[in-house]
Design a protein around this motif. Sequence first.
Motif, PDB file in Angstrom:
ATOM      1  N   UNK A  19      40.357  57.406  39.526  1.00 26.98           N
ATOM      2  CA  UNK A  19      39.538  56.208  39.351  1.00 26.98           C
ATOM      3  C   UNK A  19      38.266  56.545  38.579  1.00 26.98           C
ATOM      4  N   UNK A  20      38.002  55.774  37.515  1.00 26.83           N
ATOM      5  CA  UNK A  20      36.830  56.050  36.683  1.00 26.83           C
ATOM      6  C   UNK A  20      35.960  54.814  36.424  1.00 26.83           C
ATOM      7  N   UNK A  21      36.407  53.638  36.879  1.00 22.96           N
ATOM      8  CA  UNK A  21      35.670  52.408  36.579  1.00 22.96           C
ATOM      9  C   UNK A  21      35.769  51.443  37.752  1.00 22.96           C
ATOM     10  N   UNK A  22      34.619  50.859  38.135  1.00 27.42           N
ATOM     11  CA  UNK A  22      34.589  49.865  39.210  1.00 27.42           C
ATOM     12  C   UNK A  22      33.864  48.616  38.729  1.00 27.42           C
ATOM     13  N   UNK A  23      34.160  47.477  39.377  1.00 23.34           N
ATOM     14  CA  UNK A  23      33.592  46.204  38.950  1.00 23.34           C
ATOM     15  C   UNK A  23      32.819  45.528  40.082  1.00 23.34           C
ATOM     16  N   UNK A  24      31.758  44.813  39.683  1.00 21.33           N
ATOM     17  CA  UNK A  24      30.865  44.153  40.642  1.00 21.33           C
ATOM     18  C   UNK A  24      31.219  42.674  40.804  1.00 21.33           C
ATOM     19  N   UNK A  25      32.255  42.398  41.569  1.00 24.96           N
ATOM     20  CA  UNK A  25      32.616  41.012  41.862  1.00 24.96           C
ATOM     21  C   UNK A  25      32.023  40.635  43.216  1.00 24.96           C
ATOM     22  N   UNK A  26      31.136  39.619  43.275  1.00 23.31           N
ATOM     23  CA  UNK A  26      30.525  39.224  44.550  1.00 23.31           C
ATOM     24  C   UNK A  26      31.577  38.910  45.615  1.00 23.31           C
ATOM     25  N   UNK A  27      31.311  39.272  46.862  1.00 19.14           N
ATOM     26  CA  UNK A  27      32.302  39.109  47.933  1.00 19.14           C
ATOM     27  C   UNK A  27      32.869  37.702  48.057  1.00 19.14           C
ATOM     28  N   UNK A  28      32.056  36.677  47.805  1.00 20.71           N
ATOM     29  CA  UNK A  28      32.551  35.308  47.996  1.00 20.71           C
ATOM     30  C   UNK A  28      33.604  34.896  46.979  1.00 20.71           C
ATOM     31  N   UNK A  29      33.792  35.689  45.914  1.00 19.36           N
ATOM     32  CA  UNK A  29      34.820  35.388  44.922  1.00 19.36           C
ATOM     33  C   UNK A  29      36.059  36.253  45.093  1.00 19.36           C
ATOM     34  N   UNK A  30      36.082  37.055  46.132  1.00 23.98           N
ATOM     35  CA  UNK A  30      37.226  37.925  46.371  1.00 23.98           C
ATOM     36  C   UNK A  30      38.238  37.251  47.288  1.00 23.98           C
ATOM     37  N   UNK A  31      39.521  37.344  46.917  1.00 21.92           N
ATOM     38  CA  UNK A  31      40.574  36.751  47.745  1.00 21.92           C
ATOM     39  C   UNK A  31      41.755  37.693  47.928  1.00 21.92           C
ATOM     40  N   UNK A  32      41.596  38.945  47.545  1.00 19.86           N
ATOM     41  CA  UNK A  32      42.667  39.920  47.699  1.00 19.86           C
ATOM     42  C   UNK A  32      43.483  40.136  46.449  1.00 19.86           C
ATOM     43  N   UNK A  33      43.345  39.249  45.462  1.00 18.06           N
ATOM     44  CA  UNK A  33      44.113  39.403  44.227  1.00 18.06           C
ATOM     45  C   UNK A  33      43.293  40.072  43.124  1.00 18.06           C
ATOM     46  N   UNK A  34      42.006  40.341  43.400  1.00 17.58           N
ATOM     47  CA  UNK A  34      41.170  40.984  42.396  1.00 17.58           C
ATOM     48  C   UNK A  34      41.494  42.485  42.312  1.00 17.58           C
ATOM     49  N   UNK A  35      41.134  43.086  41.186  1.00 19.16           N
ATOM     50  CA  UNK A  35      41.364  44.516  40.962  1.00 19.16           C
ATOM     51  C   UNK A  35      40.025  45.131  40.618  1.00 19.16           C
ATOM     52  N   UNK A  36      39.393  45.783  41.593  1.00 16.82           N
ATOM     53  CA  UNK A  36      38.002  46.185  41.465  1.00 16.82           C
ATOM     54  C   UNK A  36      37.805  47.625  41.013  1.00 16.82           C
ATOM     55  N   UNK A  37      38.903  48.350  40.752  1.00 10.48           N
ATOM     56  CA  UNK A  37      38.780  49.734  40.284  1.00 10.48           C
ATOM     57  C   UNK A  37      39.944  50.055  39.354  1.00 10.48           C
ATOM     58  N   UNK A  38      39.650  50.829  38.301  1.00 12.59           N
ATOM     59  CA  UNK A  38      40.656  51.213  37.314  1.00 12.59           C
ATOM     60  C   UNK A  38      40.815  52.733  37.257  1.00 12.59           C
ATOM     61  N   UNK A  39      42.035  53.152  37.043  1.00 15.89           N
ATOM     62  CA  UNK A  39      42.292  54.551  36.717  1.00 15.89           C
ATOM     63  C   UNK A  39      41.883  54.807  35.265  1.00 15.89           C
ATOM     64  N   UNK A  40      41.815  56.071  34.900  1.00 15.05           N
ATOM     65  CA  UNK A  40      41.471  56.425  33.520  1.00 15.05           C
ATOM     66  C   UNK A  40      42.490  55.842  32.549  1.00 15.05           C
ATOM     67  N   UNK A 100      50.676  43.469  42.412  1.00 18.96           N
ATOM     68  CA  UNK A 100      51.128  44.430  41.398  1.00 18.96           C
ATOM     69  C   UNK A 100      51.841  45.617  42.043  1.00 18.96           C
ATOM     70  N   UNK A 101      52.671  46.289  41.253  1.00 19.99           N
ATOM     71  CA  UNK A 101      53.370  47.465  41.758  1.00 19.99           C
ATOM     72  C   UNK A 101      52.373  48.539  42.181  1.00 19.99           C
ATOM     73  N   UNK A 102      51.312  48.732  41.388  1.00 20.21           N
ATOM     74  CA  UNK A 102      50.275  49.707  41.700  1.00 20.21           C
ATOM     75  C   UNK A 102      48.953  49.158  41.176  1.00 20.21           C
ATOM     76  N   UNK A 103      48.135  48.627  42.063  1.00 21.66           N
ATOM     77  CA  UNK A 103      46.906  47.961  41.642  1.00 21.66           C
ATOM     78  C   UNK A 103      45.940  48.937  40.979  1.00 21.66           C
ATOM     79  N   UNK A 104      45.422  48.526  39.809  1.00 20.02           N
ATOM     80  CA  UNK A 104      44.413  49.321  39.132  1.00 20.02           C
ATOM     81  C   UNK A 104      44.932  50.530  38.397  1.00 20.02           C
ATOM     82  N   UNK A 105      46.258  50.598  38.198  1.00 26.39           N
ATOM     83  CA  UNK A 105      46.813  51.773  37.533  1.00 26.39           C
ATOM     84  C   UNK A 105      48.072  51.399  36.762  1.00 26.39           C
ATOM     85  N   UNK A 106      48.385  52.206  35.749  1.00 23.59           N
ATOM     86  CA  UNK A 106      49.614  52.070  34.972  1.00 23.59           C
ATOM     87  C   UNK A 106      50.224  53.461  34.841  1.00 23.59           C
TER      88      UNK A 106
END
Length: 299
Positions: free
Chosen positions: A199-220, A92-98
């Motif tokens: 950043x106001x929100x984070x997600x609990x994705x277990x490490x074994x399911x992460x491949x670099x394309x996940x977005x684990x934090x969101x801006x407001x 993405x152009x800016x991960x976790x933000x718009x």
Amino acid sequence: MPIRTNADGLSFEALVSEQGAVSQLPSLQRFEARDGTALAYRHYPSESPTALIVLHGSGTDSKYLATFAQALADAGVAMVYTPDVRGHGPSPQRRGDIDYIAQLEDDLADFIYHIKTENSVVSQVVVGGHSSGGGLAVRFAGGEYGHLASAYLLLAPYLGHDAPTVRNNSGGWAEPSVAKIIALSLLNKLGVTSLNGLTVLRFNLPPEYRNGSETLAYSYRLMTGFNPSNYRDELRSINVPSLFLSGAEDEALFADRFEPTVRPHIPDAEIVIVPGTSHLGLLVSEEGIEVVRHWLKGL
């Protein structure tokens, strides 16, 4: 591979490659949004003149929708499109933000225009989404572009933190910074938006399911734009066919609360609970897919 859950019990079995999604994955294509950004999506062709857009949930991208999308396309009930929501995906152009809160709605309207322009046989567009993607679809329905959809497919939709259908912190999936969210909400009501990139929100994705394309934090602004603004008002604005589908064993939502929550606002909605099915398992449930297939065929 055993089903893995996080500490609070959210199951991630539908994200595992053994589900068959990866082998069915079409290549990413791109369309240009109004700001000139090239946004990614996957297309599952079909002879059907119905175009179904399915928006993915929080923290991930369109990959996990592959089994669901391919099954419906193969059944001939819809050509299916699964976009990577802005701020998500492999690059993405800016991960976790718009850029601004309403941008995801603008993107979806631009995507509908792209689909109709690229495929002249499209006779109707169904807007759908899973989890937060369902929340975005509900927000879209209540906004200026809601009329662009001929029907709405809401798959275990997230209706907002104050909805009776939502478990505490979505079953442990989400970790909101509550004090920061409240402060930014008050500032926005005063017209101050300069801090909406925090950043106001984070997600609990277990490490074994992460491949670099996940977005684990969101801006407001991304968190806010990805959710309904006022689910009651937005549900009331849906005056076209709608299907609400959830799994009886959903760990993030209370499936049995959709009926009393949705029915007062959309009397004609179809509301179905799939037995023995989890939040993510809904996307690979043969019974759930059959319900959607039958509903789409009847549109």
